[in-house]
Design a protein around this motif. Structure first.
Motif, PDB file in Angstrom:
ATOM      1  N   ASN A   1      26.911 -12.461 -20.664  1.00 33.25           N
ATOM      2  CA  ASN A   1      25.654 -12.370 -21.415  1.00 33.25           C
ATOM      3  C   ASN A   1      24.693 -13.522 -21.133  1.00 33.25           C
ATOM      4  OD1 ASN A   1      26.187  -9.901 -23.030  1.00 33.25           O
ATOM      5  ND2 ASN A   1      27.846 -11.140 -23.864  1.00 33.25           N
ATOM      6  N   PHE A   2      24.796 -14.129 -19.939  1.00 38.56           N
ATOM      7  CA  PHE A   2      23.801 -15.105 -19.499  1.00 38.56           C
ATOM      8  C   PHE A   2      22.617 -14.359 -18.891  1.00 38.56           C
ATOM      9  CE2 PHE A   2      27.220 -18.165 -19.821  1.00 38.56           C
ATOM     10  CZ  PHE A   2      26.574 -19.354 -20.115  1.00 38.56           C
ATOM     11  N   LYS A   3      21.420 -14.907 -19.101  1.00 32.31           N
ATOM     12  CA  LYS A   3      20.212 -14.306 -18.552  1.00 32.31           C
ATOM     13  C   LYS A   3      19.445 -15.332 -17.730  1.00 32.31           C
ATOM     14  CE  LYS A   3      19.746 -11.044 -22.361  1.00 32.31           C
ATOM     15  NZ  LYS A   3      18.887 -10.561 -23.474  1.00 32.31           N
ATOM     16  N   ILE A   4      18.796 -14.859 -16.678  1.00 34.64           N
ATOM     17  CA  ILE A   4      17.968 -15.745 -15.849  1.00 34.64           C
ATOM     18  C   ILE A   4      16.684 -16.059 -16.602  1.00 34.64           C
ATOM     19  CG2 ILE A   4      16.698 -15.965 -13.688  1.00 34.64           C
ATOM     20  CD1 ILE A   4      18.702 -14.069 -12.406  1.00 34.64           C
ATOM     21  N   THR A   5      16.357 -17.331 -16.722  1.00 32.03           N
ATOM     22  CA  THR A   5      15.119 -17.714 -17.394  1.00 32.03           C
ATOM     23  C   THR A   5      13.913 -17.290 -16.554  1.00 32.03           C
ATOM     24  OG1 THR A   5      15.266 -19.916 -16.393  1.00 32.03           O
ATOM     25  CG2 THR A   5      16.103 -19.671 -18.618  1.00 32.03           C
ATOM     26  N   THR A   6      12.909 -16.785 -17.222  1.00 31.67           N
ATOM     27  CA  THR A   6      11.683 -16.358 -16.546  1.00 31.67           C
ATOM     28  C   THR A   6      10.628 -17.464 -16.630  1.00 31.67           C
ATOM     29  OG1 THR A   6      10.771 -15.389 -18.565  1.00 31.67           O
ATOM     30  CG2 THR A   6      12.182 -13.981 -17.208  1.00 31.67           C
ATOM     31  N   ASP A   7       9.551 -17.295 -15.885  1.00 32.98           N
ATOM     32  CA  ASP A   7       8.443 -18.261 -15.938  1.00 32.98           C
ATOM     33  C   ASP A   7       7.870 -18.355 -17.354  1.00 32.98           C
ATOM     34  OD1 ASP A   7       8.288 -19.351 -13.383  1.00 32.98           O
ATOM     35  OD2 ASP A   7       7.182 -17.642 -12.600  1.00 32.98           O
ATOM     36  N   GLU A   8       7.768 -17.207 -18.032  1.00 34.32           N
ATOM     37  CA  GLU A   8       7.219 -17.207 -19.388  1.00 34.32           C
ATOM     38  C   GLU A   8       8.101 -18.015 -20.333  1.00 34.32           C
ATOM     39  OE1 GLU A   8       7.646 -14.551 -17.512  1.00 34.32           O
ATOM     40  OE2 GLU A   8       5.569 -13.969 -17.071  1.00 34.32           O
ATOM     41  N   GLU A   9       9.407 -17.861 -20.202  1.00 25.61           N
ATOM     42  CA  GLU A   9      10.330 -18.600 -21.069  1.00 25.61           C
ATOM     43  C   GLU A   9      10.306 -20.090 -20.762  1.00 25.61           C
ATOM     44  OE1 GLU A   9      13.465 -14.881 -21.620  1.00 25.61           O
ATOM     45  OE2 GLU A   9      13.899 -16.475 -20.201  1.00 25.61           O
ATOM     46  N   ILE A  10      10.183 -20.421 -19.490  1.00 23.14           N
ATOM     47  CA  ILE A  10      10.085 -21.835 -19.120  1.00 23.14           C
ATOM     48  C   ILE A  10       8.806 -22.434 -19.686  1.00 23.14           C
ATOM     49  CG2 ILE A  10       9.791 -23.438 -17.191  1.00 23.14           C
ATOM     50  CD1 ILE A  10      12.610 -22.475 -17.373  1.00 23.14           C
ATOM     51  N   GLU A  11       7.709 -21.680 -19.622  1.00 25.47           N
ATOM     52  CA  GLU A  11       6.435 -22.179 -20.148  1.00 25.47           C
ATOM     53  C   GLU A  11       6.517 -22.392 -21.647  1.00 25.47           C
ATOM     54  OE1 GLU A  11       1.788 -20.756 -20.558  1.00 25.47           O
ATOM     55  OE2 GLU A  11       3.042 -19.923 -18.965  1.00 25.47           O
ATOM     56  N   VAL A  12       7.167 -21.458 -22.357  1.00 29.02           N
ATOM     57  CA  VAL A  12       7.349 -21.608 -23.796  1.00 29.02           C
ATOM     58  C   VAL A  12       8.190 -22.843 -24.097  1.00 29.02           C
ATOM     59  CG1 VAL A  12       8.484 -20.619 -25.818  1.00 29.02           C
ATOM     60  CG2 VAL A  12       7.056 -19.176 -24.381  1.00 29.02           C
TER      61      VAL A  12
ATOM     62  N   PRO B   1      11.805 -16.419 -11.807  1.00 33.71           N
ATOM     63  CA  PRO B   1      10.886 -17.559 -11.946  1.00 33.71           C
ATOM     64  C   PRO B   1      10.367 -18.001 -10.589  1.00 33.71           C
ATOM     65  CG  PRO B   1      13.160 -18.287 -12.171  1.00 33.71           C
ATOM     66  CD  PRO B   1      13.204 -16.789 -12.115  1.00 33.71           C
ATOM     67  N   HIS B   2       9.298 -18.776 -10.592  1.00 37.11           N
ATOM     68  CA  HIS B   2       8.662 -19.193  -9.334  1.00 37.11           C
ATOM     69  C   HIS B   2       9.565 -20.092  -8.492  1.00 37.11           C
ATOM     70  CE1 HIS B   2       7.905 -22.697 -11.909  1.00 37.11           C
ATOM     71  NE2 HIS B   2       7.741 -23.384 -10.807  1.00 37.11           N
ATOM     72  N   PHE B   3      10.574 -20.731  -9.125  1.00 40.61           N
ATOM     73  CA  PHE B   3      11.466 -21.637  -8.388  1.00 40.61           C
ATOM     74  C   PHE B   3      12.760 -20.948  -7.959  1.00 40.61           C
ATOM     75  CE2 PHE B   3      11.828 -22.296 -13.023  1.00 40.61           C
ATOM     76  CZ  PHE B   3      13.124 -21.846 -13.240  1.00 40.61           C
ATOM     77  N   ALA B   4      12.810 -19.615  -8.033  1.00 37.95           N
ATOM     78  CA  ALA B   4      14.060 -18.890  -7.771  1.00 37.95           C
ATOM     79  C   ALA B   4      14.544 -19.032  -6.331  1.00 37.95           C
ATOM     80  CB  ALA B   4      13.881 -17.411  -8.106  1.00 37.95           C
TER      81      ALA B   4
END
Length: 486
Positions: A109-120, A157-160
């Motif tokens: 149940n791990f999820k890859i962080t997205t750009d939106e989540e990183i920004e938040v 995310p942009h750093f993927a």
């Protein structure tokens, strides 16, 4: 009603992880059986379910660990030399390892962080108050680029291409202290912002605000809840958003920040003389405040002077230069006054510089302490922990869903999902987004549930369920061990 000040709120999704220890789950549910023989059958059922699920995953986990042995940053190079593999074979094994790893992450149940989540996460400051960036020149881009080219995913995310951050679980961190320096810095920062706004220098020095990694926002921020209507709402309480009255300025205050309960970072460093070119780093962290997510970033650069520091330098120099020129233009200029002004300006600049150096030392100490306290494991240890967590979650899902079907009778998937979540809430005071589809799939694989023509599920009784699953290898070994002791 009058206008209320907007609070800094983060909306977090409910996790699919069942947040209950397995032994506590079994112990609590077992008390619902009044008959001792049924209670014994239930405990036997739980043991057989765990042994069977563990056997299902044994070969998959063994493949994962053997593949990682080739890419262990410490010993992997020697293993690759021993196997005498071609570059093409190594590339294939790399993709195979990442495929296995991503499957385990998904099951955990791990999820890859997205750009939106990183920004938040980085839209505020908590304990880290200096800008931190990754030295991308030290990270390999080939590994993850090849993987996501072959197995594309949405919302990367942009750093993927350089590293991946997985997240799971949520929590809240509180920190109580006087925070004198932070309070003073906040007052100075607000004063500077007001000065820059009034003089029109804000646009000159900062231009348009950068949407990525904003450090200040008055708008509530959210992390997507994927259709859930009852996510958890957590307020960020931070110094820069407080009204610093005399009482708060001189007394203790408490700041608050939501946390990622678990973070896993996957990356590869660029080849150097000392580093194994093929080494893959897997690092596991716990209880990371969202605003301090920079703690887990790989290959961090030491921070430099902030824009505010540069403004202090430039404005101080401008004021000093203006004062000196004005003094020189006066016929009766006093050299001592000019010297005093220059000394004051230079002294202020030196003070600003040394204040930055002090903050840098504090930052390095905090990073070291945070990594020491919050890093759970790395490499093989992280993978072993993940494998065990997969098994524990799968076992708990089967036990809960079977128990509910036995108690409530025939149920649709939707009814079963709701009742499982109610049980977790009522019996244990915990909330989760129960993964009913995965649970039903495992019950069907075990052969202990059936579905009628109307789509409702029902289960066999406990004794029959134990007969269907059958005696496990662990039971045979245990009986043999007890026989030897006898």
């Amino acid at each position: 009603m009058g206008k209320k000040k907007k609070k800094d709120i983060i909306r977090l999704e409910r996790e699919s992880v069942v947040p209950i220890l397995k032994y506590k789950l079994i112990e609590t549910l077992a008390y619902n059986f009044e008959d001792s023989s049924e209670r014994a059958e239930f405990i036997k059922f739980c043991q057989r379910v765990e042994c069977t699920i563990r056997a299902w995953y044994l070969l998959q986990f063994e493949d994962l660990m053997q593949l990682y042995a080739l890419f262990d940053p410490i010993h992997g190079a020697r293993k690759l030399e021993q196997h005498n593999l071609s570059p093409e074979q190594i590339d294939a094994f790399e993709l195979s390892f990442l495929t296995h790893l991503f499957k385990v992450m998904d099951k955990s149940n791990f999820k890859i962080t997205t750009d939106e989540e990183i920004e938040v996460a980085l839209s505020a400051q908590y304990r880290l108050n200096l800008p931190i960036i990754v030295d991308e020149s030290k990270l390999d881009k080939r590994l993850l680029t090849r993987y996501f080219t072959k197995y594309p995913k949405d919302n990367l995310p942009h750093f993927a291409d350089k590293y991946i951050i997985f997240r799971r679980g949520i929590g809240i961190d509180h920190n109580s202290a006087y925070f004198f320096q932070a309070k003073v810095n906040t007052i100075i920062l607000k004063t500077w912002r007001f000065f820059l706004k009034v003089t029109g220098l804000k646009r000159l020095f900062f231009g348009k605000s950068n949407k990525q990694y904003k450090n200040d926002t008055s708008q509530p921020v959210e992390i997507s809840v994927e259709g859930e209507q009852d996510g958890l709402y957590v307020e960020r309480i931070r110094i820069e958003k407080m009204k610093l009255s005399i009482a708060k300025l001189l007394g203790r205050i408490t700041i608050q920040e939501p946390t990622f309960d678990r973070i896993i970072v996957v990356c590869r460093r660029k080849k150097t003389k000392k580093e194994n070119e093929r080494g893959i780093y897997v690092k596991h962290f716990k209880n990371i405040p969202m605003a301090d997510l920079e703690i887990v970033l790989p290959e961090k650069k030491n921070p430099s002077l902030t824009p505010t520091d540069w403004v202090k330098f430039l404005v101080s120099a401008a004021i000093g230069l203006f004062t000196v020129i004005s003094s020189i233009s006066i016929p009766t200029a006093d050299i001592r006054v000019i010297f005093a002004v220059l000394s004051a300006v230079i002294g202020y600049c030196v003070k600003t510089y040394f204040s930055f150096q002090k903050n840098l030392v504090t930052y390095q100490s905090l990073i070291t302490q945070s990594v020491y306290d919050k890093q759970l494991d790395s490499g093989r240890g992280t993978l072993l922990r993940l494998c065990d967590e997969v098994i524990q979650q799968e076992v708990k899902e089967v036990i809960i869903s079977f128990f509910i079907l036995r108690e409530s009778g025939k149920s649709t998937r939707q009814d079963l999902d709701g009742r499982c979540e109610e049980l977790i809430k009522e019996e244990f005071g915990e909330s989760c987004n129960f993964d009913v589809d995965d649970a039903v799939q495992k019950l069907e694989k075990l052969g202990i549930v059936s579905q009628d023509s109307s789509g409702r599920y029902s289960c066999v009784d406990l004794k029959q369920a134990n007969e269907i699953i059958g005696i496990t290898t662990e039971e045979v070994v245990l009986k043999a061990t007890e026989g030897d002791r006898g």
